[in-house]
Design a protein around this motif. Structure first.
Motif, short mmCIF file in Angstrom:
data_model
loop_
_atom_site.label_atom_id
_atom_site.label_comp_id
_atom_site.label_asym_id
_atom_site.label_seq_id
_atom_site.Cartn_x
_atom_site.Cartn_y
_atom_site.Cartn_z
N HIS A 1 1.45 -0.83 -0.39
CA HIS A 1 0.11 -0.02 0.26
C HIS A 1 0.82 1.02 0.03
O HIS A 1 1.93 1.61 0.03
N GLU A 2 0.29 2.42 -0.72
CA GLU A 2 1.19 3.46 -0.29
C GLU A 2 1.54 3.81 0.50
O GLU A 2 2.68 4.45 1.04
N ASP A 3 0.54 3.31 2.11
CA ASP A 3 1.32 4.36 3.34
C ASP A 3 2.89 3.17 3.97
O ASP A 3 3.29 3.28 3.90
N GLU A 4 2.92 1.94 3.34
CA GLU A 4 3.56 0.91 3.58
C GLU A 4 5.28 0.99 2.93
O GLU A 4 5.73 1.42 2.68
N LEU A 5 4.80 2.05 1.48
CA LEU A 5 5.82 2.77 0.73
C LEU A 5 6.24 3.60 0.96
O LEU A 5 7.85 4.02 0.84
N ALA A 6 5.46 4.40 1.18
CA ALA A 6 6.00 5.95 2.24
C ALA A 6 7.31 5.60 3.68
O ALA A 6 8.58 5.96 3.26
N PHE A 7 6.57 4.42 4.19
CA PHE A 7 7.50 4.07 5.73
C PHE A 7 8.61 3.37 4.79
O PHE A 7 9.59 4.13 5.52
N LEU A 8 8.15 2.29 4.02
CA LEU A 8 9.29 1.92 3.81
C LEU A 8 10.80 2.51 3.50
O LEU A 8 12.00 2.38 3.58
#
Length: 237
Positions: free
Chosen positions: A138-145
């Motif tokens: 998900h977009e939020d996960e990719l930003a976190f990573l």
């Protein structure tokens, strides 16, 4: 399971009373295993995967059963250590310090030892495996990573290669090897041999990845082998 059993020692070393924090965990790792570099790096790696998994779950607000299953895949947890692992998970999830602080401190701890921080890429690899468990990063996960990678000191190119392997890999074997679709066979073979050498489980073990996390290495090699097989099959067609 030596590294996971060391988590019990780590938790017992935390001050009684009050709320445990990730900062306290890092300081405990540094002092408790000061004379044992191999155990120190292994415990730090384990805590990193557990803690950042918890922070990632908090980042997107959802913890799916598939993500929990993926977490248990990359970390074989014996029944005797379940309580310790999930106590660490809860400490990280409840800690008010952001993941940025923890990721930066972990990178600093790694750099202070010998400057070789390849093990942090292995942590990020495990996090990607968890993030994509429900079929989509998900977009939020990719930003976190992406932010974790930045604090770990990875370049944009390194992060792009890693994310492409996990996100595009199933449909694009060239993304797994990090080469162009029009790359000649010789380049594909050379790249494959380099990746196979760099990512052999023995190399990960040598840089401190605990045996309990060898699932990461095996999955990475599986993806590299399958990608090269797909490319050579296309070339032969």
């Amino acid at each position: 399971m030596q590294i996971l059993s060391s988590l019990s020692t780590l938790l017992q070393s935390l001050p009684a009373g009050g709320r445990a924090t990730l900062e306290a965990l890092l300081e405990a790792i540094r002092s408790l295993f000061a004379g044992d570099k191999e155990t120190r790096r292994g415990v730090a790696f384990s805590v990193a995967v557990i803690a950042l998994s918890a922070k990632m779950a908090k980042a997107d607000g959802v913890v799916s059963q598939r993500e929990i299953a993926a977490f248990q895949q990359i970390l074989e947890i014996p029944p005797a250590e379940l309580r310790n692992v999930f106590r660490l998970y809860d400490i990280a999830k409840g800690d008010t310090a952001g993941f940025e602080f923890y990721a930066a401190r972990l990178q600093a701890l790694c750099s202070e030892e010998d400057g070789d921080c390849q093990i942090l890429t292995d942590v990020l690899d495990g996090l990607f495996h968890i993030a994509k468990a429900d079929g989509l990063v998900h977009e939020d996960e990719l930003a976190f990573l992406h932010e974790v990678a930045r604090h770990f000191g990875l370049t944009e190119r390194e992060f792009t290669r890693l994310s492409n392997r996990h996100i595009l890999g199933p449909d694009n074997p060239y993304a797994v090897l990090g080469i162009s679709p029009d790359a000649p066979h010789e380049e594909a073979r050379a790249r494959y041999l380099t990746l196979a050498r760099e990512n052999h489980p023995d190399r990960l073990s040598a840089r401190g990845v605990p045996d309990e996390f060898m699932f990461i290495a095996n999955e990475r090699m599986k993806a590299i082998n399958e990608a090269y097989h797909a490319i050579t099959s296309r070339d032969a067609a």
